[in-house]
Scaffold this motif. Structure first.
Motif, short mmCIF file in Angstrom:
data_model
loop_
_atom_site.label_atom_id
_atom_site.label_comp_id
_atom_site.label_asym_id
_atom_site.label_seq_id
_atom_site.Cartn_x
_atom_site.Cartn_y
_atom_site.Cartn_z
N PRO A 1 0.80 -1.24 0.00
CA PRO A 1 0.00 0.00 0.00
C PRO A 1 0.83 1.28 0.00
O PRO A 1 1.74 1.44 0.82
CB PRO A 1 -0.81 -0.11 1.29
N LYS A 2 0.52 2.16 -0.93
CA LYS A 2 1.17 3.47 -1.01
C LYS A 2 0.17 4.59 -0.74
O LYS A 2 0.50 5.58 -0.08
CB LYS A 2 1.78 3.66 -2.40
N TYR A 3 -1.05 4.44 -1.24
CA TYR A 3 -2.08 5.47 -1.08
C TYR A 3 -3.36 4.88 -0.52
O TYR A 3 -3.72 3.74 -0.83
CB TYR A 3 -2.40 6.14 -2.42
N SER A 4 -4.04 5.68 0.30
CA SER A 4 -5.41 5.36 0.71
C SER A 4 -6.31 6.48 0.21
O SER A 4 -5.86 7.62 0.03
CB SER A 4 -5.50 5.22 2.24
N CYS A 5 -7.57 6.17 0.01
CA CYS A 5 -8.46 7.14 -0.62
C CYS A 5 -9.91 6.89 -0.19
O CYS A 5 -10.32 5.74 -0.02
CB CYS A 5 -8.33 7.07 -2.14
N ILE A 6 -10.66 7.98 -0.04
CA ILE A 6 -12.10 7.88 0.23
C ILE A 6 -12.84 8.80 -0.73
O ILE A 6 -12.38 9.91 -1.03
CB ILE A 6 -12.43 8.22 1.69
N VAL A 7 -13.98 8.33 -1.21
CA VAL A 7 -14.85 9.11 -2.10
C VAL A 7 -16.27 9.07 -1.52
O VAL A 7 -16.78 7.99 -1.20
CB VAL A 7 -14.86 8.54 -3.52
N ILE A 8 -16.88 10.23 -1.37
CA ILE A 8 -18.27 10.34 -0.91
C ILE A 8 -19.07 11.09 -1.97
O ILE A 8 -18.69 12.18 -2.39
CB ILE A 8 -18.38 11.12 0.42
N ILE A 9 -20.17 10.49 -2.42
CA ILE A 9 -21.12 11.17 -3.32
C ILE A 9 -22.47 11.16 -2.59
O ILE A 9 -23.06 10.10 -2.39
CB ILE A 9 -21.24 10.47 -4.68
N PRO B 1 -16.11 4.63 -9.30
CA PRO B 1 -15.45 5.12 -10.52
C PRO B 1 -14.54 6.32 -10.28
O PRO B 1 -13.52 6.48 -10.95
CB PRO B 1 -16.63 5.48 -11.43
N VAL B 2 -14.89 7.19 -9.32
CA VAL B 2 -14.02 8.32 -8.99
C VAL B 2 -12.72 7.82 -8.37
O VAL B 2 -11.63 8.29 -8.71
CB VAL B 2 -14.74 9.29 -8.02
N PHE B 3 -12.85 6.85 -7.47
CA PHE B 3 -11.67 6.22 -6.86
C PHE B 3 -10.77 5.63 -7.95
O PHE B 3 -9.55 5.82 -7.92
CB PHE B 3 -12.13 5.12 -5.90
N ARG B 4 -11.37 4.94 -8.90
CA ARG B 4 -10.59 4.27 -9.96
C ARG B 4 -9.82 5.30 -10.80
O ARG B 4 -8.64 5.11 -11.11
CB ARG B 4 -11.54 3.47 -10.86
N GLU B 5 -10.48 6.39 -11.18
CA GLU B 5 -9.81 7.39 -12.02
C GLU B 5 -8.63 8.03 -11.29
O GLU B 5 -7.56 8.22 -11.87
CB GLU B 5 -10.82 8.47 -12.43
N LEU B 6 -8.81 8.35 -10.02
CA LEU B 6 -7.73 8.96 -9.25
C LEU B 6 -6.62 7.95 -8.97
O LEU B 6 -5.43 8.28 -9.03
CB LEU B 6 -8.29 9.51 -7.93
N ALA B 7 -6.99 6.70 -8.68
CA ALA B 7 -5.98 5.66 -8.42
C ALA B 7 -5.15 5.38 -9.66
O ALA B 7 -3.92 5.20 -9.57
CB ALA B 7 -6.67 4.39 -7.94
#
Length: 717
Positions: A536-544, A560-566
């Protein structure tokens, strides 16, 4: 006869009273004028002159690679003391000056400005504000050469009052994170949270109160202001751009109410991107609030909280992921409350309970294990630190709410309801920090967004993420949690995140919204996780929040937002792919690598480094450097009003300053110093003209990536 005598007597008495009153007034005037005259003159003098602050220039806000995200640009308000200039100077120059002012401001006739100045001179007014419009530095230089003004402040009477205006080179990018500070010292974001560093120390000067404004009196008692410190953030501009554009696209596609994204580095806790967008109108979203951190973003998390429930269950039992539980037809009742799944799953394993996000499965597991002692479940949540704020660097962090059996609202269904992420509230940043701890082998770190406080190149204060919990749970539990989260992406509710290039681990969330005390069919959708799952290098959260189209689940809306940023983060971080080949260190040159820029700044740099500098013309503001054997020669770079300046070899900040002050609209591409400009130097500037400048670093052009490094720089006013 008696009546006549009475009337005469009354008239005489009235006349005598009037005379006595008149004499009293004359006496009082004389007393004030001669007896108390000195006292009142001294008081008038005190009221007339007063000290007022000279505001310091605010420090800059930088990205992690030291690109300017917020800076202060100087502007000026023009005032005039028409009583200073000699009669012949005023008489010979007033017509030309009035014509110049009329042409420059374009709002009034030359006769208007002539009358305004002449009337002020006749009435001996020492301060006249010419126009409320602010001018830039180049306009100030040109105006200083006009008739009467050219005599300067002491002989011509012109007064240029300096005012700083905040400018964001990247426009609205990370605008809510950068924040603001109003005149009442209230605000938000970094500007407010780090105001004591950015603000500097105000100076003061003596001013004289006059009709129309306050005139500065430079008598040697003035105290110069000290500029504020700079702050260097952890924000990656490229990732921030992707986060905002991906979030905006998802919000418009789903007609949602608002949303946020946070991307964080697992081991350091450094936030690389944070985006917040709220609906301002049909299809229009702006950064109106920090939903990622603040109270408005603190909501019931829903299924993303199931990770905490599974962590507590695995820590307090010897259950394995292969153990099974019967979820029946996807419905269960506890104390009058009903828990449901989207469909019946029957008997499934603990791994499948998490992968399928089964409400019934999680609720039954927690109820059966902690039902006799619900406080024990709550104690685990407290142990994980989910009840406390993170102590984030920015003001306004929400305080989590974790219900306990002692609360008056606690009921029999509360335990099973909390297990699936309801009857509690937590912010997106706090949820991410919890998931990040799992990715970080159990070490829970405090997220940070500011790395350094600086003055020029001198680091005054450095920030590193504090360890909030050195071991959030056992290694055995961590290993099982990681397998569960990887399973969510491999074969669970987030299969659309599966990638052939890297593995993702995480959890989807779909929480029903409470409106006016009632659960509705509005949802808050989310996805939180980390990548690459094996290192693991990055963690991420997306709220819509509150999507209004057909998609209503976290896997369909937020993932899908997580995927594009990842994808973007993975593509640009070569360290994730393979170790970088170490390059031999370059031999440091004997002389500093100087090119072009402001003469005063480059001369100061040479003096600090002990390098001999020879300016050809010390009066010039802008110069180009010719590096010689043991010294540097400074050749002037002429800047003509209304002509495109030569900005080659300058830094982006200097180039922007010169081009913007000539009225040009600028696009910039690359990093480093300017190596090419699309419009040649010396070409007349036309209204609305665009110019593109290409920057290079160490002689190599930085290739733009899908437009992420191409910037449309708007004017500051």
């Amino acid at each position: 006869m008696n009546i006549k005598r009475s009337i005469v007597t009354r008239v005489r008495v009235a006349f005598l009273a009037i005379c006595l009153f008149a004499f009293a007034i004359i006496y009082k005037v004389g007393y004030i004028q001669f007896k108390d005259g000195d006292k009142w003159k001294e008081l008038a003098q005190e009221k007339r002159f007063h000290y007022q602050p000279i505001f310091a220039t605010r420090g800059n806000i930088y990205s992690n690679d030291e690109r300017i995200m917020a800076t202060s640009l100087p502007f000026y308000r023009v005032a005039f003391d028409p009583t200073i200039s000699k009669d012949e100077v005023f008489r010979d120059g007033i017509d030309s000056l009035a014509l110049q002012l009329s042409r420059f401001y374009g709002d009034r006739s030359a006769d208007y400005y002539k009358r305004k100045i002449k009337n002020a001179r006749l009435s001996k007014r020492k301060y006249v504000r010419i126009n409320n419009r602010l001018i830039n530095y180049q306009e100030k230089k040109a105006m200083a050469k006009w008739p009467i003004f050219r005599a300067g402040k002491n002989k011509g009477g012109v007064i240029f009052e300096k005012l700083d205006r905040r400018f964001l080179p990247f426009g609205s990018l990370a605008k809510r994170t950068i924040g603001f500070l109003n005149e009442d010292k209230k605000g938000a974001g970094l500007e407010f949270s780090f105001n004591r560093h950015l603000a500097g120390k105000d100076g003061e000067a003596l001013y004289e109160r006059m009709a129309g404004g306050n005139k500065p009196i430079y008598d040697g008692t003035e105290v110069k202001p000290l500029p504020g410190f700079d702050i260097r953030t952890t924000i990656d501009i490229n990732l921030q751009d992707v986060a905002e554009s991906a979030l905006y696209k998802a919000l418009t596609l789903n007609d949602a109410a608002h949303g946020c994204v946070i991307l964080m580095e697992v081991s350091t806790g450094e936030i690389k991107a944070i985006a917040n967008l709220g609906k301002a109108g049909p299809g229009v979203y702006v950064e109106d609030y920090n939903y990622a951190v603040g109270n408005q973003g603190r909501t019931e998390p829903g299924s993303t909280f199931k990770l905490a429930s599974m962590m507590a269950l695995l820590e307090d039992s010897d259950m394995k992921l292969t153990d099974t539980i019967d979820t029946g037809n996807g419905s269960m009742r506890i104390g009058g409350a009903v828990k449901t799944d989207t469909h019946g799953n029957g008997k499934i394993t603990l791994q499948q309970v998490f992968e399928k996000s089964s409400n019934v499965g999680i609720a039954k597991l927690i109820q059966e294990h902690f039902g006799n002692d619900p406080q024990k479940y709550v104690d685990y949540l407290f142990k994980f630190g989910l009840h406390q704020p993170l102590g984030f660097q920015m003001n306004g962090e929400a305080v989590p709410y974790i219900k306990t059996p002692k609360d008056r609202s606690w009921s029999r269904p509360s335990l099973s309801t909390m297990a699936i992420g309801y009857e509690l509230k937590i912010s997106p940043l706090q949820t991410l920090a919890f998931y990040n701890a799992v990715a970080n082998n159990g070490v829970k770190v405090q997220p940070i967004i500011v790395k350094e406080i600086k003055r020029a190149d001198q680091v005054l204060e450095k920030f590193e993420a504090k360890v909030l919990n050195p071991k959030i749970c056992s290694d055995e539990t961590l290993a099982e949690l990681k397998l569960m989260m990887e399973g969510v992406v491999e074969k669970g509710t987030a299969k659309n995140l599966k990638s052939k290039d890297y593995k993702v681990a995480g959890k989807t969330g779909t929480a029903r919204k409470v409106i006016k005390g009632q659960y509705t069919k509005k949802y808050s959708t989310s996805f939180v996780g980390y990548f690459p799952a094996d290192r693991p290098k990055y963690s991420c959260i997306v709220i819509i929040d509150s999507p209004n189209r057909n998609a209503q689940y976290g896997g369909d809306v937020a993932a899908p937002v997580f995927r594009e940023l990842a994808d973007k983060a993975y593509a640009q971080d070569l360290a994730i792919h393979a170790p970088m080949v170490r390059r031999p260190a370059n031999v440091a040159p004997k002389l500093p690598s100087l090119h072009a820029g402001n003469q005063e700044e480059l001369t100061l740099l040479c003096n600090k480094l002990g390098v001999s500098a020879h300016p050809v013309n010390p009066e010039e503001d802008w110069i180009r450097v010719d590096t010689q054997k043991h010294s540097v020669a400074m050749k002037p770079v002429p800047v003509k009003e209304g002509r495109v300046p030569d900005v080659k070899d300058m830094t982006l900040k200097d180039a922007l300053y010169l081009l913007e002050n000539q009225g040009l609209k600028v696009r910039a591409s690359g990093l480093g110093r300017v190596k090419a400009q699309s419009v040649p130097a010396g070409v007349p500037v036309r209204k609305g003209m665009w110019i593109t400048i290409t920057l290079e670093r160490n002689g190599t052009t930085t290739k733009p990536i899908a437009g992420d490094t191409v910037l449309a720089i708007a004017r500051a006013y």
